[in-house]
Scaffold this motif. Sequence first.
Motif, mmCIF file in Angstrom:
data_model
loop_
_atom_site.group_PDB
_atom_site.id
_atom_site.type_symbol
_atom_site.label_atom_id
_atom_site.label_comp_id
_atom_site.label_asym_id
_atom_site.label_seq_id
_atom_site.Cartn_x
_atom_site.Cartn_y
_atom_site.Cartn_z
ATOM 1 N N THR A 316 10.128 -4.649 2.086
ATOM 2 C CA THR A 316 9.245 -3.611 1.542
ATOM 3 C C THR A 316 7.963 -3.479 2.373
ATOM 4 O O THR A 316 6.873 -3.388 1.847
ATOM 5 N N THR A 317 8.085 -3.541 3.668
ATOM 6 C CA THR A 317 6.927 -3.321 4.531
ATOM 7 C C THR A 317 6.411 -1.894 4.341
ATOM 8 O O THR A 317 7.221 -0.974 4.295
ATOM 9 N N PRO A 318 5.084 -1.680 4.222
ATOM 10 C CA PRO A 318 4.563 -0.335 3.973
ATOM 11 C C PRO A 318 4.988 0.649 5.058
ATOM 12 O O PRO A 318 4.837 0.383 6.250
ATOM 13 N N ALA A 319 5.563 1.777 4.658
ATOM 14 C CA ALA A 319 5.969 2.825 5.585
ATOM 15 C C ALA A 319 5.110 4.059 5.435
ATOM 16 O O ALA A 319 5.185 4.967 6.255
ATOM 17 N N LEU A 320 4.282 4.098 4.381
ATOM 18 C CA LEU A 320 3.472 5.276 4.089
ATOM 19 C C LEU A 320 2.001 4.972 4.352
ATOM 20 O O LEU A 320 1.483 3.948 3.906
ATOM 21 N N ARG A 321 1.359 5.861 5.085
ATOM 22 C CA ARG A 321 -0.070 5.759 5.330
ATOM 23 C C ARG A 321 -0.737 6.978 4.703
ATOM 24 O O ARG A 321 -0.195 8.081 4.761
ATOM 25 N N PHE A 322 -1.918 6.800 4.127
ATOM 26 C CA PHE A 322 -2.583 7.905 3.449
ATOM 27 C C PHE A 322 -4.032 8.003 3.917
ATOM 28 O O PHE A 322 -4.606 7.048 4.451
ATOM 29 N N GLY A 323 -4.607 9.179 3.691
ATOM 30 C CA GLY A 323 -5.974 9.446 4.106
ATOM 31 C C GLY A 323 -6.103 10.852 4.656
ATOM 32 O O GLY A 323 -5.147 11.386 5.243
ATOM 33 N N LEU A 324 -7.243 11.461 4.445
ATOM 34 C CA LEU A 324 -7.498 12.816 4.943
ATOM 35 C C LEU A 324 -8.060 12.700 6.361
ATOM 36 O O LEU A 324 -9.249 12.862 6.606
ATOM 37 N N THR A 325 -7.161 12.423 7.299
ATOM 38 C CA THR A 325 -7.592 12.152 8.675
ATOM 39 C C THR A 325 -8.206 13.382 9.335
ATOM 40 O O THR A 325 -9.081 13.248 10.188
ATOM 41 N N THR A 326 -7.745 14.575 8.979
ATOM 42 C CA THR A 326 -8.311 15.781 9.591
ATOM 43 C C THR A 326 -9.723 16.053 9.114
ATOM 44 O O THR A 326 -10.423 16.898 9.695
ATOM 45 N N PRO A 330 -10.341 7.547 7.408
ATOM 46 C CA PRO A 330 -9.376 6.664 8.080
ATOM 47 C C PRO A 330 -8.008 6.734 7.404
ATOM 48 O O PRO A 330 -7.881 7.082 6.232
ATOM 49 N N SER A 331 -6.995 6.406 8.176
ATOM 50 C CA SER A 331 -5.637 6.323 7.655
ATOM 51 C C SER A 331 -5.333 4.865 7.315
ATOM 52 O O SER A 331 -5.542 3.972 8.151
ATOM 53 N N ARG A 332 -4.840 4.624 6.096
ATOM 54 C CA ARG A 332 -4.579 3.264 5.643
ATOM 55 C C ARG A 332 -3.141 3.125 5.160
ATOM 56 O O ARG A 332 -2.593 4.051 4.553
ATOM 57 N N PRO A 333 -2.517 1.971 5.406
ATOM 58 C CA PRO A 333 -1.176 1.756 4.866
ATOM 59 C C PRO A 333 -1.236 1.593 3.345
ATOM 60 O O PRO A 333 -2.150 0.946 2.815
ATOM 61 N N LEU A 334 -0.308 2.191 2.655
ATOM 62 C CA LEU A 334 -0.270 2.121 1.197
ATOM 63 C C LEU A 334 0.340 0.786 0.767
ATOM 64 O O LEU A 334 1.507 0.494 1.043
ATOM 65 N N THR A 335 -0.452 -0.017 0.069
ATOM 66 C CA THR A 335 -0.010 -1.312 -0.430
ATOM 67 C C THR A 335 -0.369 -1.434 -1.899
ATOM 68 O O THR A 335 -1.018 -0.561 -2.478
ATOM 69 N N ALA A 336 0.043 -2.549 -2.501
ATOM 70 C CA ALA A 336 -0.270 -2.758 -3.921
ATOM 71 C C ALA A 336 -1.776 -2.884 -4.149
ATOM 72 O O ALA A 336 -2.282 -2.517 -5.207
ATOM 73 N N ARG A 337 -2.510 -3.362 -3.156
ATOM 74 C CA ARG A 337 -3.945 -3.558 -3.333
ATOM 75 C C ARG A 337 -4.730 -2.255 -3.371
ATOM 76 O O ARG A 337 -5.742 -2.148 -4.057
ATOM 77 N N ASN A 338 -4.291 -1.267 -2.600
ATOM 78 C CA ASN A 338 -5.048 -0.010 -2.570
ATOM 79 C C ASN A 338 -4.324 1.142 -3.251
ATOM 80 O O ASN A 338 -4.613 2.306 -3.004
ATOM 81 N N ARG A 339 -3.367 0.782 -4.125
ATOM 82 C CA ARG A 339 -2.639 1.822 -4.839
ATOM 83 C C ARG A 339 -3.594 2.667 -5.682
ATOM 84 O O ARG A 339 -3.416 3.884 -5.809
ATOM 85 N N ALA A 340 -4.616 2.044 -6.242
ATOM 86 C CA ALA A 340 -5.578 2.798 -7.059
ATOM 87 C C ALA A 340 -6.324 3.811 -6.209
ATOM 88 O O ALA A 340 -6.612 4.930 -6.668
ATOM 89 N N ASP A 341 -6.637 3.451 -4.966
ATOM 90 C CA ASP A 341 -7.307 4.404 -4.076
ATOM 91 C C ASP A 341 -6.408 5.591 -3.770
ATOM 92 O O ASP A 341 -6.870 6.737 -3.689
ATOM 93 N N PHE A 342 -5.120 5.328 -3.600
ATOM 94 C CA PHE A 342 -4.172 6.410 -3.330
ATOM 95 C C PHE A 342 -4.095 7.378 -4.512
ATOM 96 O O PHE A 342 -4.147 8.597 -4.336
ATOM 97 N N HIS A 343 -3.994 6.843 -5.716
ATOM 98 C CA HIS A 343 -3.925 7.709 -6.891
ATOM 99 C C HIS A 343 -5.248 8.456 -7.108
ATOM 100 O O HIS A 343 -5.247 9.602 -7.592
#
Length: 521
Positions: A316-326, A330-343
């Motif tokens: 289950t290595t993170p395959a999704l990166r999120f962030g409004l890079t444009t 910054p772009s960050r890998p989606l993990t259990a620790r920053n799931r709240a930031d993603f939501h």
Amino acid sequence: METTVRHRVAPAADPAADLHGLTAHLAALSPTGGRFRVQVITPHGSSRGDYHVECAVNYGKLTVTYWGPNGSACWRVERYARHGTALRLDVSRRVGAERGQLIITSPDEAPDEAPPEAFPTPDMTRWKACVRTWLNRNLPAGVRITSLRQRRYPSPVAGWRAQYGNTIWLVFTTTGPATLRRLLGDALHALDALPAATHLWLLLPPDSRVELLPFLSLLRVPQVRLYEAAPDWSAVHPLAPGHQLPLITEPVRLWRYRPPTPAELQYLRQWFGDALDTHCEVVPAGGSTLSVRWYGLECARLQRRVVAEEKAAGRTTPALRFGLTTLGQPSRPLTARNRADFHALLETLGRYRTPTAREVGHPLYRAHPERWLDVAVRRQLHLIDEALDSAHIRVQAPHFSRDTLGLADFVTLTRTGRLAVVELKADADADFIWQGLTYWLRAVHHWQNGDFLRRGYFAGAQPDRCALPHLYLLAPTLRFHRTVRAVARRLRTGLPVTLLGVNERWRQSLRVVFRECFGDF
């Protein structure tokens, strides 16, 4: 005394004759047909080495190719000259975006390391005085010359009207290659205001005609005559009245078009939920990447290769990166620790970047409006033209810079198999139509050579490669720059262009307000 013989590869010249002349020069430098000493001089630096050299005529353009252990390159020859025993070629590639000089000598000689001397560009006031003096010498005696008023001061373009009896000249010049489109646009505005004009003279900066000639070939204008300043700005020389379109060699894509698979979409729905289908679209952004865009604004990227490998290995290595890079985030890998930031990001987008958003002044609502307009148009393609087939839409990679090379915002097919090129603008831009015509020229080249089909575009369709692609230019009604219509009215017969104006509140509900067709098709 050094003998210098200059040759200009003019559009009216016979490329076969130029090829014969260059081949003879090369044979004189290396009778055995072996390698040559080649020095390459560009604005970025200078290099040299021993290469094989060959000249050819491709698509009506004279080209030079050199190759060896240190690499290879192909350039279009703009002009060439023999300086003693050395052969100097002024060259360009990538539609004139790159320019340089090749100095070719025999392997036993070493060319000078210093690049050719550069002459400073004169300021506009001084250049206008020089051109005015030149006009007095080259127009009939007794002609009346008056300056044309410019809408903006100081203007990078200068214009004059000259009249002698019933003969009227319109003359325009500029000192910067970057303002050539502005020069041509101002000339067309002047022709609209003075339809009785019989001659159009354009005085161009040194070595800048490649930027202008493709557009002149698409326009109907009175007797046009081109002049070009000498490299040292000391004189003005006439150019041949014909034209050569630059050979366009950029591939449609360096990767094949691979739409997202059901498994990849299902993986994304685990994170985005229903928002993936209602607010987002998933498009390829490379051979191994999917871009997730929220009304055109990229908010995440999925590494396709990682998803496939991890699924096969059960990891289950993170395959999704999120962030409004444009927007600079910054772009960050989606993990259990920053799931709240993603939501939290999804919640913010759902509040401020939706058609029903109340805070229409929020930066997320206003960011990259062309990307949002692009999404709105593709979701209601039938409003643009009933003949367009929504099943064959192909979205291009996002490009937010006007200098980015590529194709239009998206391409599709009509139901009869004709290519349609769609370009959009959300704000008034005088460069809008020139950008659209540039993309159209590239599309014509790739369409007629079958590049779209080879790259995986329009699978299962029956393309009509004999019909010229149709260009659609779309913008909010009040955001059409006046240059767009001035140019469209001058397009030659048979070039299909449609201008579409949409309502200003297109984010809430897209509606076509006006439709104008040009090209007499």
